[in-house]
Design a protein around this motif. Structure first.
Motif, PDB file in Angstrom:
ATOM      1  N   PHE A 161     -13.273  32.721 -27.740  1.00 51.16           N
ATOM      2  CA  PHE A 161     -12.595  31.531 -28.013  1.00 51.16           C
ATOM      3  C   PHE A 161     -11.309  31.280 -26.870  1.00 51.16           C
ATOM      4  O   PHE A 161     -10.729  32.513 -26.596  1.00 51.16           O
ATOM      5  N   SER A 162     -11.207  30.237 -26.504  1.00 54.32           N
ATOM      6  CA  SER A 162      -9.836  30.117 -25.429  1.00 54.32           C
ATOM      7  C   SER A 162      -9.395  28.549 -25.771  1.00 54.32           C
ATOM      8  O   SER A 162     -10.342  27.705 -25.679  1.00 54.32           O
ATOM      9  N   GLY A 163      -8.161  28.552 -26.025  1.00 53.64           N
ATOM     10  CA  GLY A 163      -7.792  27.221 -26.198  1.00 53.64           C
ATOM     11  C   GLY A 163      -8.284  26.741 -27.475  1.00 53.64           C
ATOM     12  O   GLY A 163      -8.400  27.457 -28.656  1.00 53.64           O
ATOM     13  N   ALA A 164      -8.584  25.421 -27.597  1.00 50.46           N
ATOM     14  CA  ALA A 164      -9.359  25.034 -29.114  1.00 50.46           C
ATOM     15  C   ALA A 164     -10.937  25.180 -28.701  1.00 50.46           C
ATOM     16  O   ALA A 164     -11.623  24.424 -29.579  1.00 50.46           O
TER      17      ALA A 164
ATOM     18  N   PHE B  45      -4.567  38.291 -24.769  1.00 49.29           N
ATOM     19  CA  PHE B  45      -6.029  38.601 -25.063  1.00 49.29           C
ATOM     20  C   PHE B  45      -6.209  39.365 -26.477  1.00 49.29           C
ATOM     21  O   PHE B  45      -5.256  40.268 -26.486  1.00 49.29           O
ATOM     22  N   THR B  46      -7.218  39.291 -27.261  1.00 53.55           N
ATOM     23  CA  THR B  46      -7.594  40.045 -28.002  1.00 53.55           C
ATOM     24  C   THR B  46      -9.142  40.251 -27.963  1.00 53.55           C
ATOM     25  O   THR B  46      -9.808  39.375 -27.687  1.00 53.55           O
ATOM     26  N   LEU B  47      -9.512  41.122 -27.898  1.00 50.52           N
ATOM     27  CA  LEU B  47     -11.020  41.742 -27.847  1.00 50.52           C
ATOM     28  C   LEU B  47     -11.462  42.569 -28.780  1.00 50.52           C
ATOM     29  O   LEU B  47     -10.497  43.551 -29.408  1.00 50.52           O
TER      30      LEU B  47
ATOM     31  N   ALA C 254      -3.899  31.024 -22.766  1.00 54.43           N
ATOM     32  CA  ALA C 254      -2.949  31.152 -21.555  1.00 54.43           C
ATOM     33  C   ALA C 254      -1.709  30.314 -21.922  1.00 54.43           C
ATOM     34  O   ALA C 254      -1.641  29.539 -22.648  1.00 54.43           O
ATOM     35  N   ALA C 255      -0.763  30.841 -21.157  1.00 50.99           N
ATOM     36  CA  ALA C 255       0.739  30.255 -21.347  1.00 50.99           C
ATOM     37  C   ALA C 255       0.645  28.900 -20.682  1.00 50.99           C
ATOM     38  O   ALA C 255      -0.128  28.658 -19.665  1.00 50.99           O
ATOM     39  N   GLU C 256       1.448  28.003 -21.448  1.00 49.09           N
ATOM     40  CA  GLU C 256       1.433  26.461 -20.922  1.00 49.09           C
ATOM     41  C   GLU C 256       2.243  26.638 -19.762  1.00 49.09           C
ATOM     42  O   GLU C 256       3.384  27.286 -19.427  1.00 49.09           O
TER      43      GLU C 256
END
Length: 158
Positions: A71-74, A136-138, A156-158
């Motif tokens: 999962f990354s962003g949406a 992150f979470t893994l 990611a930070a904006e």
């Protein structure tokens, strides 16, 4: 082996890997420490591979299965191949670079002898001076061929 000796070796391994900040933590029972060491070793190998621009070696830390989730962003991706394709598009396609990767403030929680949950920060340093970063979470599972990431949620930070 005494707990203090294990903790000392944990610190030595983490410093030797050069992948983690002083804020990383490893504590708990001997079994929890063993899980934490195994997982941090995988992550240290990933940092080394990334910084050598070796995406295939970096991906060795992920479960090579269609059931891997990222999962990354949406966006939700499924499978090892879709995950490696995302990394290639984001970091190895024309106009992109991998940069230098560091992990910080990592916290590893053993979820038994065969699973672990990891939280932390990632930081990249790019050749143009930009410093993308995030959290992150893994989720890791232990397989016959070693510890592998089975789920990655990276922001990611904006």
């Amino acid at each position: 082996m005494r707990k203090n000796t294990v903790l000392t070796w944990t610190a030595v391994l983490m410093v030797a890997a050069g992948a983690f900040s002083q804020n990383s933590s490893v504590s708990g029972t001997n079994d929890e420490i063993k899980v934490s060491l195994a997982v941090t070793q995988v992550l240290g190998s990933q940092v080394k591979a990334w910084n050598n621009h070796d995406l295939q070696a970096f991906m060795a830390g992920y479960w090579n299965s269609p059931d891997l989730t990222f999962f990354s962003g949406a966006n939700e991706r499924h499978g090892w191949q879709e995950t490696v394709d995302r990394y290639k598009a984001s970091y190895q396609s024309p106009g992109h670079e991998m940069g230098k990767l560091e992990f910080a403030n990592m916290r590893v929680a053993a979820l038994g002898s065969d699973a672990a949950f990891v939280r932390g920060e990632w930081h990249l340093t790019m050749s143009d001076g930009k410093t993308p970063h995030g959290l992150f979470t893994l989720v890791f599972r232990r397989f016959p061929d070693g510890w592998k990431i089975v789920h990655d949620h990276t922001s990611a930070a904006e």
